[in-house]
Design a protein around this motif. Structure first.
Motif, mmCIF file in Angstrom:
data_model
loop_
_atom_site.group_PDB
_atom_site.id
_atom_site.type_symbol
_atom_site.label_atom_id
_atom_site.label_comp_id
_atom_site.label_asym_id
_atom_site.label_seq_id
_atom_site.Cartn_x
_atom_site.Cartn_y
_atom_site.Cartn_z
ATOM 1 N N ASN A 1 5.759 10.513 7.532
ATOM 2 C CA ASN A 1 6.598 9.947 6.776
ATOM 3 C C ASN A 1 7.398 10.985 6.084
ATOM 4 O O ASN A 1 8.642 10.845 5.774
ATOM 5 N N GLU B 1 8.620 10.734 -2.818
ATOM 6 C CA GLU B 1 9.047 9.339 -2.912
ATOM 7 C C GLU B 1 8.245 8.618 -1.750
ATOM 8 O O GLU B 1 8.511 9.052 -0.568
ATOM 9 N N VAL B 2 7.648 7.487 -2.172
ATOM 10 C CA VAL B 2 7.003 6.631 -1.094
ATOM 11 C C VAL B 2 7.885 5.539 -0.569
ATOM 12 O O VAL B 2 8.739 5.117 -1.239
ATOM 13 N N THR C 1 8.790 2.547 0.017
ATOM 14 C CA THR C 1 8.764 1.097 -0.323
ATOM 15 C C THR C 1 9.702 0.203 0.619
ATOM 16 O O THR C 1 10.749 1.038 0.864
ATOM 17 N N GLU D 1 11.461 -2.047 -0.570
ATOM 18 C CA GLU D 1 12.651 -2.121 -1.515
ATOM 19 C C GLU D 1 13.551 -0.930 -1.243
ATOM 20 O O GLU D 1 14.621 -0.935 -1.115
ATOM 21 N N ARG D 2 12.834 0.311 -1.355
ATOM 22 C CA ARG D 2 13.691 1.521 -0.898
ATOM 23 C C ARG D 2 14.450 1.778 0.416
ATOM 24 O O ARG D 2 15.325 1.914 0.674
ATOM 25 N N ASP E 1 6.304 4.519 8.085
ATOM 26 C CA ASP E 1 5.116 3.472 7.791
ATOM 27 C C ASP E 1 5.134 3.208 6.185
ATOM 28 O O ASP E 1 5.093 4.066 5.278
ATOM 29 N N VAL E 2 5.563 1.754 6.293
ATOM 30 C CA VAL E 2 5.909 1.471 4.786
ATOM 31 C C VAL E 2 4.740 1.423 3.758
ATOM 32 O O VAL E 2 3.597 1.377 4.148
ATOM 33 N N ASP E 3 5.099 2.082 2.598
ATOM 34 C CA ASP E 3 4.220 2.451 1.553
ATOM 35 C C ASP E 3 2.993 3.359 2.033
ATOM 36 O O ASP E 3 2.211 3.923 1.250
ATOM 37 N N HIS F 1 1.833 7.520 3.041
ATOM 38 C CA HIS F 1 1.782 8.917 2.139
ATOM 39 C C HIS F 1 2.975 9.689 2.605
ATOM 40 O O HIS F 1 3.082 9.767 3.851
#
Ligand code: NFE
Length: 512
Positions: free
Chosen positions: A96, A223-224, A226, A228-229, A414-416, A418
């Protein structure tokens, strides 16, 4: 008698650059006196001293401080610094982290390429006064028309014309003649300003803020990713991607069709260097690979073969040092020097860096046969690519590839998950980050002692391209691209400006 032809300052670039050349007159076939450039100097006129500012600081400050070298390519400086730190700390970003760094960086690339073509270069080709003939209802064009009308009126009355900067005043030259093509270009120019904003927003989705991101860190990003992002980035990528594929790419082709003589102008020495950029996996495979193309022969980059010469730069520190040990001691009174830019050399050779280098290196690499295929399909002879138009086209070719890759990266996240790897600051270490900024090969070299920065050296794309003569008296790539050029009006040397802007110079970066 030969005469000095100078552009000082050269506008519509970043930073402060003077171009000083010598032109030898001759009478051409039409009986007109033209000038052939016999000597050229690229003069970086500003001292900054970031490497001195960094000495004695916390290494973790370096990706924040070096981003301030530039507002156009800050993410590249952040990434060169982070990769130098990652090497020093013995870590690598996780999946990520790698992808988020790439997505912020790619958005910054797209912003830079759009800005360069429209805001900085297009006015070398487009007749902005064609807007005076515009009869349509596009509000932005009508606003611009009123602005240009006012400037023309003021100019006719001998008044200051700056209200219409950056459009007028200008060199009166051989602009595109067709009013419709000009008006289309001008409309795209105005649209590009919006696209630049959207690209900045894209970078800020994961980068937290732009131009200087606070979210990029050694080992990844804060920044994770998400959902939404991801969707927020994707919506903007859709817009910018469409602009790049449907407008920018074709405008570059249109400019090339209108100015075919520029396939033969602005040729630099046949040496190209790229450090590679955008890691595609944890094994170092990159979207745009590293390589050195010396006299048409592709080789792996030998990091130890990089040195910086300072004979013609205002520095008294030792010359021909490797960046791990190089120093920056300003000497503004040094005899014979003419610039604040050092002269980086690879195996003693001046190397052109940037999109043209990246595309040519891939062209010669069998692992990137698709690039060769695309270039060949455009019907452009390889030897013509080393030119003003080749540099513009290389930028457009790579921008399209970056857009496609951004969509793929969004799907890979990988959503959400690390976004970063932890690390500890060592007491003593060395690290270097070798990356590609939009304008070319960028390296940061750092030595850490007592957990503080002992030495830091940046070798920056425009430092390569705009370099002065080296200790052997050999001109830098841009200087060589100017020598031999024919200038038709020494008071309005548009040919020189077009060659220099094709490199997309950033003197703020070059002198850092
Ligand atoms: Ni100031 Fe930069 C890029 C870097 S150029 S823009 O791209 O590094 O020297």
């Amino acid at each position: 008698m030969s005469r000095t032809i100078t552009i000082s300052p050269l506008t519509r670039i970043e930073g402060h650059l003077a171009i000083r050349t010598e032109g030898e007159p001759r009478v051409n076939e039409q009986g007109k006196t033209v000038y052939t450039i016999t000597d050229a100097k690229c003069e970086g006129e500003m001292y900054r001293g970031f490497e001195r500012i960094l000495k004695g600081r916390d290494p973790l400050d370096s990706h924040q401080i070096t981003q301030r070298i530039c507002g156009v390519c800050p993410i590249s400086h952040a990434m060169a610094s982070c990769q130098a730190q990652e090497m020093a700390y013995g870590i690598k970003p996780n999946k990520n982290g790698r992808i988020l760094q790439n997505l912020i960086w790619a958005a910054n690339y797209l912003q830079s390429h759009i800005t360069h073509f429209y805001a900085l270069s297009a006015l070398d080709f487009v007749d902005v006064t064609a807007v005076l003939q515009y009869r349509g209802r596009n509000r932005s064009l009508l606003q611009l028309k009123a602005w240009v009308e006012d400037a023309v009126r003021r100019s006719e009355r001998g008044l200051e014309v700056f209200p219409a900067a950056p459009f007028l005043p200008r060199y009166e030259a051989d602009y595109i003649a067709d009013p419709q093509i000009n008006c289309d270009f001008i409309a795209h120019y105005l649209e590009s300003l919006k696209m630049r904003q959207v690209a900045h927003e894209m970078a800020a989705v994961f980068g937290a803020r732009l131009p200087h991101s606070t979210a990029i860190v050694p080992g990844g990003c804060t920044e994770v990713p998400t959902m939404e992002r991801i969707l927020s980035y994707k919506g903007r990528l859709d817009k910018v991607g469409r602009f790049i594929k449907d407008v920018y790419y074709w405008d570059v082709i249109a400019a090339a069709e209108a100015f075919p003589s520029y396939w033969l102008m602005g040729r630099a020495p046949e040496h190209f260097l790229a450090f590679g950029v955008f890691d595609l996996d944890e094994n170092g495979r990159r979207l745009f690979p590293a390589g050195a193309l010396v006299n048409g022969k592709l080789e792996a980059v030998d990091e130890d073969a990089i040195t910086e010469h300072v004979r013609y730069a205002w520095f008294s520190s030792p010359s021909q040092q490797h960046p791990y040990v190089a120093q920056t001691q300003a000497d503004p009174d040094k005899q014979g020097a003419y610039t604040w830019g050092k002269a980086p050399r690879y195996k003693g050779l001046p190397m052109e860096v940037g999109p043209l280098a990246r595309i040519l290196i891939m062209y010669h690499d069998p692992a990137h046969a698709d690039v060769k295929q695309e270039v060949d399909q455009l019907g452009i002879r390889l030897e013509h690519f080393n030119s003003v138009l080749g540099r513009h086209l290389a930028r457009a070719i790579e921008a399209r590839r970056i857009v496609d890759q951004c969509f793929a990266w969004l799907d890979e996240l990988d959503v959400d998950g690390h976004p970063a790897e932890p690390f500890e600051l060592p007491r003593q270490a060395q690290g270097r980050g070798l990356v590609e900024a939009p304008r070319g090969a960028l390296g940061h070299w750092m030595t850490i002692e007592n957990s503080l920065i002992e030495n830091y050296e940046c070798v920056v794309p425009t430092t390569w391209n705009c370099s002065p003569k080296d200790d052997n008296g050999v001109h830098g790539p841009m200087e060589q691209a100017l020598i031999g050029l024919e200038v038709s009006d020494p008071d309005q040397p548009m040919e020189l400006a077009r060659v220099v802007r094709s490199f997309d110079p950033c003197l703020a970066c070059a002198v850092h």
